[in-house]
Motif scaffolding. Structure first.
Motif, PDB file in Angstrom:
ATOM      1  N   PRO A 154      -7.503   2.583   1.799  1.00 15.55           N
ATOM      2  CA  PRO A 154      -6.687   2.453   0.589  1.00 15.55           C
ATOM      3  C   PRO A 154      -5.762   1.246   0.591  1.00 15.55           C
ATOM      4  O   PRO A 154      -5.240   0.873  -0.458  1.00 15.55           O
ATOM      5  CB  PRO A 154      -5.882   3.761   0.547  1.00 15.55           C
ATOM      6  N   ALA A 155      -5.573   0.616   1.753  1.00 16.71           N
ATOM      7  CA  ALA A 155      -4.744  -0.586   1.824  1.00 16.71           C
ATOM      8  C   ALA A 155      -5.563  -1.861   1.647  1.00 16.71           C
ATOM      9  O   ALA A 155      -4.994  -2.955   1.604  1.00 16.71           O
ATOM     10  CB  ALA A 155      -4.007  -0.639   3.161  1.00 16.71           C
TER      11      ALA A 155
ATOM     12  N   GLN B  86      -8.736  -1.578  -3.620  1.00 15.18           N
ATOM     13  CA  GLN B  86      -7.736  -1.521  -4.691  1.00 15.18           C
ATOM     14  C   GLN B  86      -8.236  -2.183  -5.973  1.00 15.18           C
ATOM     15  O   GLN B  86      -8.019  -1.678  -7.073  1.00 15.18           O
ATOM     16  CB  GLN B  86      -6.448  -2.193  -4.204  1.00 15.18           C
ATOM     17  N   THR B  87      -8.934  -3.306  -5.830  1.00 16.89           N
ATOM     18  CA  THR B  87      -9.478  -3.990  -7.001  1.00 16.89           C
ATOM     19  C   THR B  87     -10.519  -3.129  -7.692  1.00 16.89           C
ATOM     20  O   THR B  87     -10.574  -3.061  -8.934  1.00 16.89           O
ATOM     21  CB  THR B  87     -10.079  -5.344  -6.595  1.00 16.89           C
ATOM     22  N   THR B  88     -11.369  -2.455  -6.917  1.00 20.42           N
ATOM     23  CA  THR B  88     -12.377  -1.581  -7.515  1.00 20.42           C
ATOM     24  C   THR B  88     -11.716  -0.437  -8.274  1.00 20.42           C
ATOM     25  O   THR B  88     -12.139  -0.070  -9.378  1.00 20.42           O
ATOM     26  CB  THR B  88     -13.330  -1.041  -6.432  1.00 20.42           C
TER      27      THR B  88
ATOM     28  N   ARG C 126      -5.042   7.331  -3.918  1.00 16.65           N
ATOM     29  CA  ARG C 126      -5.105   8.006  -2.632  1.00 16.65           C
ATOM     30  C   ARG C 126      -5.558   9.459  -2.786  1.00 16.65           C
ATOM     31  O   ARG C 126      -6.319   9.980  -1.953  1.00 16.65           O
ATOM     32  CB  ARG C 126      -3.743   7.952  -1.928  1.00 16.65           C
ATOM     33  N   LYS C 127      -5.115  10.112  -3.850  1.00 17.34           N
ATOM     34  CA  LYS C 127      -5.511  11.498  -4.071  1.00 17.34           C
ATOM     35  C   LYS C 127      -7.009  11.596  -4.344  1.00 17.34           C
ATOM     36  O   LYS C 127      -7.691  12.503  -3.847  1.00 17.34           O
ATOM     37  CB  LYS C 127      -4.717  12.093  -5.238  1.00 17.34           C
ATOM     38  N   VAL C 128      -7.540  10.654  -5.115  1.00 20.18           N
ATOM     39  CA  VAL C 128      -8.978  10.638  -5.383  1.00 20.18           C
ATOM     40  C   VAL C 128      -9.748  10.394  -4.091  1.00 20.18           C
ATOM     41  O   VAL C 128     -10.762  11.050  -3.808  1.00 20.18           O
ATOM     42  CB  VAL C 128      -9.325   9.567  -6.438  1.00 20.18           C
TER      43      VAL C 128
ATOM     44  N   ALA D 117       0.806  -1.221   0.000  1.00 20.68           N
ATOM     45  CA  ALA D 117       0.000   0.000   0.000  1.00 20.68           C
ATOM     46  C   ALA D 117       0.838   1.269   0.000  1.00 20.68           C
ATOM     47  O   ALA D 117       0.365   2.335  -0.412  1.00 20.68           O
ATOM     48  CB  ALA D 117      -0.941  -0.007   1.204  1.00 20.68           C
ATOM     49  N   SER D 118       2.086   1.175   0.450  1.00 23.42           N
ATOM     50  CA  SER D 118       2.964   2.358   0.471  1.00 23.42           C
ATOM     51  C   SER D 118       3.626   2.632  -0.874  1.00 23.42           C
ATOM     52  O   SER D 118       4.315   3.651  -1.030  1.00 23.42           O
ATOM     53  CB  SER D 118       4.044   2.166   1.540  1.00 23.42           C
TER      54      SER D 118
END
Length: 420
Positions: free
Chosen positions: A323-324, A329-331, A308-310, A299-300
């Motif tokens: 976000p992790a 993440q898949t979506t 992450r910005k969105v 995730a980093s």
């Protein structure tokens, strides 16, 4: 990630998008319907309606972050004029970890003229794929937990599903574990897991894992934890894949009386993640040193910065979005793919049939280093028995060090040979 060119998914607004956005601001009236996310886009083409579903508020695995991520993605693209001038409308549905409810979500997608189901989670592939196939609606970027996601002619996966995670977990454990005990749900979807992890263990010339079934919704796993530790033995590993109940299992495991055996614990991303590691004590908790197998970079990794910005800008503080989380993440990756497919279609009307045609005939998706380049032609598919439509057989090996999930080794590990 070596050899894949990264690019920012936060692309500048095109001249066409600016004209569309100005038109929308000047004359559009946005109407909110039940379960529908309105957007700010409009003008250049007809709106595109899609659906994202997941279980929410159930006693088993919940994935509220997936529909929440879909909504945030739609707000983002619509704020910039939509996708090629098409407003993105997102329908969401709670499939409740129930086969009938999953089928109802699929029928609702057809009734509301959704052109695709995107970035969704359900354990009930047989129930939801039949209505989608009847309506010719593609299933793009599912979580990857059912066999139907890898054999239906209308499914377009972005990862290798449970198959690659478990085969990869076996590969990861085969280096250091003299024996392995697998704790998995006593469900239809769980029945495939022993053979899959066994295929990975066999690559390292290790014996098959001891198969320990457990109730998916139990509140205590002391007895199965005792059996797992016994079957793993000194120098072995205990790996548990129970979705949200993995935390409950390892809580029971750590409460067992201490003994002198050296046993490492393990799981896959989705059953254990950074938030769980944090909740259970970080570097002083039970997961320190644990091995984890995932589909995507840690995730980093900087490749996740656009997502992450969105989330920071358009999720409005929605606590459901982690976000992790591999579901979130898949979506994100699934909607990235949807955007690329729509952009490849030069038409003011986007239909399910046009999406399927573009997917089947070689549209290519660059996910900015989060996956290999994705493409769903016949020749791109792995074609292994049971999972013929896998196009991405890459996994990542991660480990918990000082309370943080970090890469155990750089880059991706391709397990296509293990599956085949």
């Amino acid at each position: 990630m070596t050899g894949w060119r990264r690019f920012s998914l936060l692309r500048p607004v095109t001249g066409r998008a600016i004209r569309v956005l100005c038109s929308a601001v000047a004359g559009a009236t946005l109407v909110t319907g039940c379960g529908i996310l309105p957007g700010a886009a409009g003008g250049g083409g007809d709106p595109v309606t899609v659906m994202t579903w997941a279980p929410i508020g159930t006693n088993a695995t919940n994935m509220a972050g997936m529909p929440a991520m879909a909504k945030a993605y739609a707000r983002w693209v619509n704020a910039s004029g939509g996708i090629n001038g098409h407003e993105l409308r997102v329908l969401t549905c709670n499939e409740r970890n129930d086969g009938g409810a999953a089928a109802d979500c699929a029928r609702r997608a057809a009734k509301e003229n959704a052109v695709a189901v995107v970035g969704s989670y359900s354990q009930h592939g047989r129930e939801f794929m039949a209505p989608l196939e009847a309506a010719s609606i593609p299933f793009l970027g599912g979580y990857g937990i059912t066999e139907e996601e890898f054999n239906s002619f209308l499914s377009y996966p972005v990862n290798g599903g449970q198959a690659t995670l478990m085969a990869g977990n076996g590969r990861q454990l085969s280096r250091d574990c003299d024996g392995t005990a697998l704790v998995r749900p006593d469900t239809i979807s769980g029945d495939d897991l022993p053979d899959l992890i066994g295929s990975g263990l066999a690559k390292g010339r290790r014996a098959p894992a001891a198969d320990l079934r457990a109730a998916e919704d139990a509140t205590d796993y002391t007895r199965v934890a005792e059996r797992a530790r016994e079957r793993a033995g000194d120098g072995g590993c205990v790996t548990a894949v129970l979705g949200e109940r993995t935390e409950t299992f390892f809580d029971s495991y750590r409460r067992l009386p201490e003994d002198a055996r050296d046993i490492r614990i393990s799981s896959v991303l989705g059953s254990v993640g950074q938030s769980l590691i944090n909740r259970t004590g970080g570097k002083d908790g039970p997961f320190e040193g644990a091995y984890l197998t995932g589909w995507y970079p840690v995730a980093s990794d900087p490749a996740w910065q656009p997502m992450r910005k969105v989330i920071d800008t358009y999720a409005f503080g929605d606590d459901a979005i982690d976000p992790a989380d591999p579901g979130v993440q898949t979506t994100w990756i699934a909607y990235t793919a949807l955007r690329a497919v729509i952009e490849s279609i030069d038409d003011d009307e986007i239909t399910a049939g046009k999406l399927v045609n573009a997917l089947d005939h070689g549209v290519s998706v660059d996910t900015g280093g989060l996956t290999p380049r994705l493409r769903w032609r016949y020749e791109d598919m792995l074609g292994v028995p049971g999972f013929p439509r896998i196009v991405n057989a890459d996994v990542t090996f991660q480990v918990v060090r000082e309370g943080r999930l970090v890469a155990q080794r750089r880059g991706f590990v391709n397990v296509s040979g293990t599956l085949g």
